[in-house]
Enzyme design. Structure first.
Site, PDB file in Angstrom:
ATOM      1  N   ASP A   1      36.153  33.991  37.617  1.00  0.00           N
ATOM      2  CA  ASP A   1      35.157  32.943  38.448  1.00  0.00           C
ATOM      3  C   ASP A   1      33.951  32.967  37.855  1.00  0.00           C
ATOM      4  O   ASP A   1      32.972  32.719  38.566  1.00  0.00           O
ATOM      5  CB  ASP A   1      35.281  33.530  39.729  1.00  0.00           C
ATOM      6  CG  ASP A   1      36.606  33.597  40.500  1.00  0.00           C
ATOM      7  OD1 ASP A   1      37.497  33.077  39.959  1.00  0.00           O
ATOM      8  OD2 ASP A   1      36.536  33.974  41.474  1.00  0.00           O
TER       9      ASP A   1
ATOM     10  N   LYS B   1      42.596  29.499  41.996  1.00  0.00           N
ATOM     11  CA  LYS B   1      42.918  30.693  43.058  1.00  0.00           C
ATOM     12  C   LYS B   1      42.228  30.185  44.463  1.00  0.00           C
ATOM     13  O   LYS B   1      41.047  29.863  44.381  1.00  0.00           O
ATOM     14  CB  LYS B   1      42.915  31.909  42.841  1.00  0.00           C
ATOM     15  CG  LYS B   1      41.218  32.243  42.492  1.00  0.00           C
ATOM     16  CD  LYS B   1      41.170  33.672  41.802  1.00  0.00           C
ATOM     17  CE  LYS B   1      39.894  34.272  41.786  1.00  0.00           C
ATOM     18  NZ  LYS B   1      38.923  34.394  42.959  1.00  0.00           N
TER      19      LYS B   1
ATOM     20  N   CYS C   1      35.492  39.139  43.993  1.00  0.00           N
ATOM     21  CA  CYS C   1      36.735  38.622  43.405  1.00  0.00           C
ATOM     22  C   CYS C   1      37.184  39.638  42.148  1.00  0.00           C
ATOM     23  O   CYS C   1      38.402  39.660  41.799  1.00  0.00           O
ATOM     24  CB  CYS C   1      36.776  37.321  42.958  1.00  0.00           C
ATOM     25  SG  CYS C   1      36.421  35.980  44.420  1.00  0.00           S
TER      26      CYS C   1
HETATM   27  C1  C5J Z   1      33.919  35.826  44.090  1.00  0.00           C
HETATM   28  C2  C5J Z   1      32.909  35.427  46.115  1.00  0.00           C
HETATM   29  N1  C5J Z   1      34.242  35.124  42.689  1.00  0.00           N
HETATM   30  N2  C5J Z   1      31.827  36.167  45.847  1.00  0.00           N
HETATM   31  N3  C5J Z   1      33.749  34.924  45.142  1.00  0.00           N
HETATM   32  O1  C5J Z   1      33.465  36.849  43.771  1.00  0.00           O
HETATM   33  O2  C5J Z   1      33.040  34.743  47.156  1.00  0.00           O
END
Ligand code: C5J
Length: 222
Positions: free
Chosen positions: A24, A129, A162
């Protein structure tokens, strides 16, 4: 087998069965005007992990080793976003709302792109995702089975959300996992530190951690 000096003890890995997974690293989390900022976070906290992640990408790409990128996104009609996620946060912008980088956390919008410094190359796997974990409702397990991957090197953001969720999912599926300490960040430095500590506690109950330099050095000459 090669070995990375790591905590809580050295991490042995078979080069041919190892993949880098970058979680991400999207504009929505790292740039102003995206999902991260909409939740009230200081997005500059995530910047230090960019250069170490780039060093890992360079090292894996130079050896033709598999690289997988993930993106947290939702379909434009938000049919894959449960109300429990949509309504969480309480900030001025919610998932699907228009923001300066397009609709927040929606596939195909500029904010959903991976930041230019870490953009996927042609042929690299990109997993979209809808959840925090990259195995939930995605083809990730099948992609890894096809690659013959048994060992995963983790980078990305955010450490305790994540990244950690995906690492735990991977553990339960039998993967050996190492999180690269300087190639991950949180909006909350204390949460990052706690996550690294809990991963490697109890003899590596969730896996190993090591700095990017140790990972890159272990690949030298191979
Ligand atoms: C991730 C989030 N990528 N913090 N998402 O950690 O909402």
């Amino acid at each position: 087998m090669l070995t990375i000096p790591a905590l809580p003890y050295p991490f042995p890995f078979p080069l041919a069965r190892t993949a880098l997974i970058v979680i991400d690293m999207q504009r929505d989390f790292l740039e102003p005007g995206g999902f991260g900022e909409a939740l009230g976070n200081d997005v500059t906290q995530l910047r230090p992990s960019v250069a170490p992640t780039r060093a890992l990408l360079d090292a894996f790409r130079a050896r033709g080793l598999p690289v997988i990128h993930t993106k947290e996104v939702h379909r434009p009609d938000l049919s894959d976003c449960p109300p429990s996620k949509l309504n969480r946060g309480g900030g001025p912008l919610r998932i699907g709302d228009p923001g300066p980088m397009g609709r927040i956390l929606v596939a195909g919008e500029p904010g959903s792109d991976i930041i230019p410094e870490l953009a996927p190359l042609a042929g690299e796997i990109v997993i979209e995702k809808p959840g925090k974990g990259a195995f939930y409702a995605t083809p990730l397990a099948d992609a890894l089975a096809e690659l013959g991957t048994s060992h995963l090197i983790f980078a990305g953001v955010t450490t305790e959300v994540c990244v950690q969720t995906t690492m735990r999912e991977a553990n339960d599926r039998g993967f050996e996992c190492l999180l690269v300490e300087d190639a991950t960040d949180s909006y909350f430095p204390a949460f990052k530190a706690a996550t690294l500590a809990m991963i490697r506690a109890q003899g590596g109950i969730v896996g190993w951690t090591a700095p990017s330099a140790a990972v890159v050095a272990a690949l030298e000459g191979h």
